[in-house]
Design an enzyme around this catalytic site. Sequence first.
Site, PDB file in Angstrom:
ATOM      1  CG  HIS A   1       4.550   6.271   3.626  1.00 44.69           C
ATOM      2  ND1 HIS A   1       3.510   5.546   4.152  1.00 44.69           N
ATOM      3  CD2 HIS A   1       4.025   6.978   2.593  1.00 44.69           C
ATOM      4  CE1 HIS A   1       2.404   5.799   3.470  1.00 44.69           C
ATOM      5  NE2 HIS A   1       2.684   6.682   2.519  1.00 44.69           N
TER       6      HIS A   1
ATOM      7  CG  HIS B   1       4.530  10.875  -0.181  1.00 43.62           C
ATOM      8  ND1 HIS B   1       4.279  10.069  -1.262  1.00 43.62           N
ATOM      9  CD2 HIS B   1       3.660  10.491   0.785  1.00 43.62           C
ATOM     10  CE1 HIS B   1       3.292   9.227  -0.962  1.00 43.62           C
ATOM     11  NE2 HIS B   1       2.892   9.466   0.273  1.00 43.62           N
TER      12      HIS B   1
HETATM   13  P1  AMP Z   1       0.055   7.232   0.881  1.00 42.32           P
HETATM   14  O1  AMP Z   1      -1.136   7.526   0.027  1.00 42.32           O
HETATM   15  O2  AMP Z   1       0.629   8.436   1.554  1.00 42.32           O
HETATM   16  O3  AMP Z   1      -0.224   6.079   1.835  1.00 42.32           O
HETATM   17  O4  AMP Z   1       1.183   6.777  -0.125  1.00 42.32           O
HETATM   18  C1  AMP Z   1       1.450   5.445  -0.467  1.00 42.32           C
HETATM   19  C2  AMP Z   1       2.498   5.486  -1.543  1.00 42.32           C
HETATM   20  O5  AMP Z   1       3.139   4.239  -1.611  1.00 42.32           O
HETATM   21  C3  AMP Z   1       1.941   5.785  -2.938  1.00 42.32           C
HETATM   22  O6  AMP Z   1       2.560   6.968  -3.438  1.00 42.32           O
HETATM   23  C4  AMP Z   1       2.321   4.557  -3.748  1.00 42.32           C
HETATM   24  O7  AMP Z   1       2.681   4.872  -5.060  1.00 42.32           O
HETATM   25  C5  AMP Z   1       3.475   4.001  -2.941  1.00 42.32           C
HETATM   26  N1  AMP Z   1       3.678   2.560  -3.072  1.00 42.32           N
HETATM   27  C6  AMP Z   1       2.757   1.595  -2.918  1.00 42.32           C
HETATM   28  N2  AMP Z   1       3.317   0.380  -3.082  1.00 42.32           N
HETATM   29  C7  AMP Z   1       4.634   0.597  -3.341  1.00 42.32           C
HETATM   30  C8  AMP Z   1       5.754  -0.252  -3.607  1.00 42.32           C
HETATM   31  N3  AMP Z   1       5.645  -1.580  -3.626  1.00 42.32           N
HETATM   32  N4  AMP Z   1       6.956   0.323  -3.824  1.00 42.32           N
HETATM   33  C9  AMP Z   1       7.077   1.669  -3.797  1.00 42.32           C
HETATM   34  N5  AMP Z   1       6.077   2.511  -3.547  1.00 42.32           N
HETATM   35  C10 AMP Z   1       4.866   1.989  -3.328  1.00 42.32           C
END
Ligand code: AMP
Length: 133
Positions: free
Chosen positions: A98, A100
């Site tokens: 993903h 950001h």
């Molecule tokens: P990363 O640290 O790059 O793996 O980012 C994971 C991101 O996913 C974090 O910014 C979380 O806030 C986000 N996240 C986790 N669970 C959910 C969810 N159910 N819906 C939306 N965002 C999420």
Amino acid sequence: MTDDCIFCKIIDGEIPSHKIYEDENIIAILDANPVSKGHTLVIPKKHVETIHEAGGMNFLHEGLVNVSNALEKAFNPDGINIAQNNGEKAGQEVFHLHFHVTPIYEGNELDVTYNRGDLEEAEKTVEEIKQKL
Ligand code: AMP
Ligand code: ZN
């Protein structure tokens, strides 16, 4: 769909999300714990863990540009940061690829502090990378 992957479950509609955009290849949702207003995640529907498995997913680029343009028009931020973490040590928490897309507003700038050094052995480093391209 991969069992126990939260983003696969969101893509599958098993758990709710705040969806901004969806097509056959990607989904864009609001981050549940936003860094700033409009913090969006652009996610390929196919479950891959990291960038290393993302060859051919050129549609991600299009999604990032479209979401960035929408955020720009919606909130007129002072900047937009795009980040993508690979591996636990790089800050990855969800192991479904993903990106950001984070609007930056004055007074709420990202606090990313790296210990930077001087560039050394540049030619050797270039060669080491080039040989693997
Ligand atoms: P990363 O640290 O790059 O793996 O980012 C994971 C991101 O996913 C974090 O910014 C979380 O806030 C986000 N996240 C986790 N669970 C959910 C969810 N159910 N819906 C939306 N965002 C999420
Ligand atoms: Zn997944």
